[in-house]
Design an enzyme around this catalytic site. Structure first.
Site, mmCIF file in Angstrom:
data_model
loop_
_atom_site.group_PDB
_atom_site.id
_atom_site.type_symbol
_atom_site.label_atom_id
_atom_site.label_comp_id
_atom_site.label_asym_id
_atom_site.label_seq_id
_atom_site.Cartn_x
_atom_site.Cartn_y
_atom_site.Cartn_z
ATOM 1 N N GLU A 243 6.355 -3.514 -5.065
ATOM 2 C CA GLU A 243 5.328 -3.108 -4.099
ATOM 3 C C GLU A 243 4.116 -3.973 -4.393
ATOM 4 O O GLU A 243 3.514 -3.864 -5.453
ATOM 5 C CB GLU A 243 5.014 -1.613 -4.238
ATOM 6 N N CYS A 277 -3.884 -0.801 -2.109
ATOM 7 C CA CYS A 277 -3.047 -1.847 -1.512
ATOM 8 C C CYS A 277 -2.964 -1.712 -0.005
ATOM 9 O O CYS A 277 -2.681 -2.694 0.692
ATOM 10 C CB CYS A 277 -1.657 -1.844 -2.139
#
Length: 492
Positions: A243, A277
């Site tokens: 990720e 993020c």
């Protein structure tokens, strides 16, 4: 002693590491990194513990994990303070992180059964069964922005599935990693099931280079994720879940309530000091007077955002970044964009030298060419104006990343158009980009990940499927395939 290996606290044999509060400079934690030999020792401990842990019933593993949830609840105030002091985020936000850690337990238990439980289908002459088995020894690399919640999203489903783990927190949040590990210790995990190694790049490279490793679960930057992907290339036997963040677009179309749209944009771009993020990095705003009014209001409200310390009262919306260096990198990125021709609407400012307290920045880049397609991990928002919605979607997709994307608009038809055209793992409508649910998958495409989404789908990469055809008896079929002869006649 700051490493937890095979059920014992031990002293690292690597370089000394000192962690300071990113705002005050107060020393919070110090200890030595794990060297390569200790990383290998942690792997051997995890390998030795794996067979017994994997053979426990799911219920027995669940008991330990739920005990950890109870310890999180009873130690919530202490863990909140540790995370807030170490990361620089305000107390309120650190508290929401610990709450998310607690909630993750029940969600992960449910996801295990839904995504990777057992199934049985009856057949005329038996049954077809589906089971799932753990991979073995997994490495978990944690990030610094959510040092409790994000590693927890790997560790909990991996343990429930029957894996054993070597956990390396970010070198910027060793204190949070140790605090969480001490709660797991109290939860009664058998020795070797979960091991903690502290350290930076050298420790991480030693961990990812282990031959006797069955997989690696990573949350962090695209650069590090690509390095890990290259390092593990040619090893298809190892599961790799990445990720890696994004250069996320938020499209503002027609809005009925400008303040509501500004609030959503601030939540998308500046929460956690821009260190999520999923944060909006690129704002696409429709040309015209309404867009002008929105932008003016966005600047006016954003310039009132004053970062504060973790324990300030009243509590600030944002705190400091993870380090003074991280804050300076955001300022440098803004200066480079301005030098390219960007028009600064709100300049980011370091409030005090030697700290990470940084005010948000907004810069318009309409008409500027050659803007780098990079994630600036902090409170810096770039703005482009567009004329029609097709153009907005094209601009939004003009990135190698593909984590999150969002639309502010009263028109469902435009959201449906975005759903068809967007290249992102998370696509929100009239909701902040930073909003996500653990009951849904979390992950992206392109440079944002390798198609191994976490959250609800984390169970998928923590176990492999085993299919079986089964019958409790064996009889000769009544009808045989051509060419098969089981008659009693003797062939001469």
């Amino acid at each position: 002693m700051t490493l937890w290996i095979n059920g014992d606290w031990v002293t690292g044999q690597g370089a000394l590491r000192v962690k300071r509060n990113p705002v005050s400079g107060e020393v919070l934690w110090q200890g030595n990194d794990a060297d390569a030999a200790q990383v290998g020792q942690a792997c051997r401990a995890a390998r030795a513990a794996f067979p017994r842990w994997a053979r426990l019933s799911f219920g027995d593993r669940q008991v330990r994990v739920e005990r950890f949830a109870g310890l999180l609840e009873s130690n919530k105030a202490e863990l909140t303070a540790i995370i807030a002091r170490e990361t620089g985020k305000p107390r309120w936000e650190a508290a929401t992180e610990v709450t998310a850690m607690i909630n993750k337990i029940a969600i992960s238990i449910k996801a295990y059964h839904v995504r990777t439980g057992e199934q049985r289908s009856e057949m005329p002459d038996g049954a077809a069964s589906l089971r799932h088995r753990p991979h073995g020894v997994l490495a978990v690399f944690g990030p610094y922005n959510f040092p409790g919640h994000l590693p927890n999203g790997h560790i909990v489903p991996a343990l429930l599935a029957g894996n054993t783990i070597i956990f390396k927190p970010s070198e910027l949040t060793p204190w949070s990693g140790e605090a969480v590990m001490r709660l797991w210790q109290q939860a009664g995990l058998p020795p070797g099931v979960l091991n903690l190694v502290q350290g930076g790049r050298a420790t991480g490279q030693a961990l990812s280079a282990l031959e006797d490793l069955d997989g690696l679960l990573f949350t962090g930057s695209a650069n590090t994720g690509y390095q890990l992907h290259r390092q593990l290339s040619g090893q298809p036997e190892k599961i790799l879940a990445l990720e890696m963040g994004g250069n996320n677009p938020l499209i503002i179309d027609e809005v009925a309530d400008i303040d509501a749209a500004v609030h959503l944009t601030i939540q998308s771009a500046f929460v956690t000091a821009g260190q999520r993020c999923t944060c909006a990095r690129r704002l696409f705003l429709k040309s015209g007077t309404q867009g002008d009014a929105f932008l003016a209001r966005m600047v006016a409200v954003s310039q009132r955002l004053t970062p504060g310390t973790w324990d300030d009262e009243p509590q600030p919306f944002i705190g400091g970044l993870i380090s003074e260096q991280a804050a300076q990198q955001v300022v440098t990125a803004w200066q480079e964009l301005e030098a390219m021709g960007g028009r600064t609407l709100l300049a980011p400012r370091l409030l005090q030298a030697g700290t990470s307290l940084l005010t948000p920045g907004i810069i318009e880049m309409t008409g500027v060419t050659g803007v780098p397609d990079e994630e600036v991990f902090g409170p810096l928002l770039r703005v482009w104006r567009y004329d029609n919605f097709d153009e907005a979607i094209r601009m939004a997709n003009n990135t190698r990343f593909g984590l999150s994307c969002g639309l502010v608009s009263p028109e469902r038809e435009k959201f449906d158009q975005l759903l068809l055209g967007a290249r992102a793992g998370i696509v929100n409508w009239n909701k902040p980009l930073t909003g996500a649910a653990s009951t849904a998958p979390f992950g992206g495409i392109g440079a944002s990940g390798n198609h191994r989404p976490s959250a609800w789908y984390a169970a998928d990469y923590c176990a492999w499927p085993m299919a079986s055809l089964e019958s409790d008896s064996l009889t000769l079929p009544a009808t045989l395939n051509p060419g098969l002869d089981f008659s009693d006649e003797v062939v001469r």
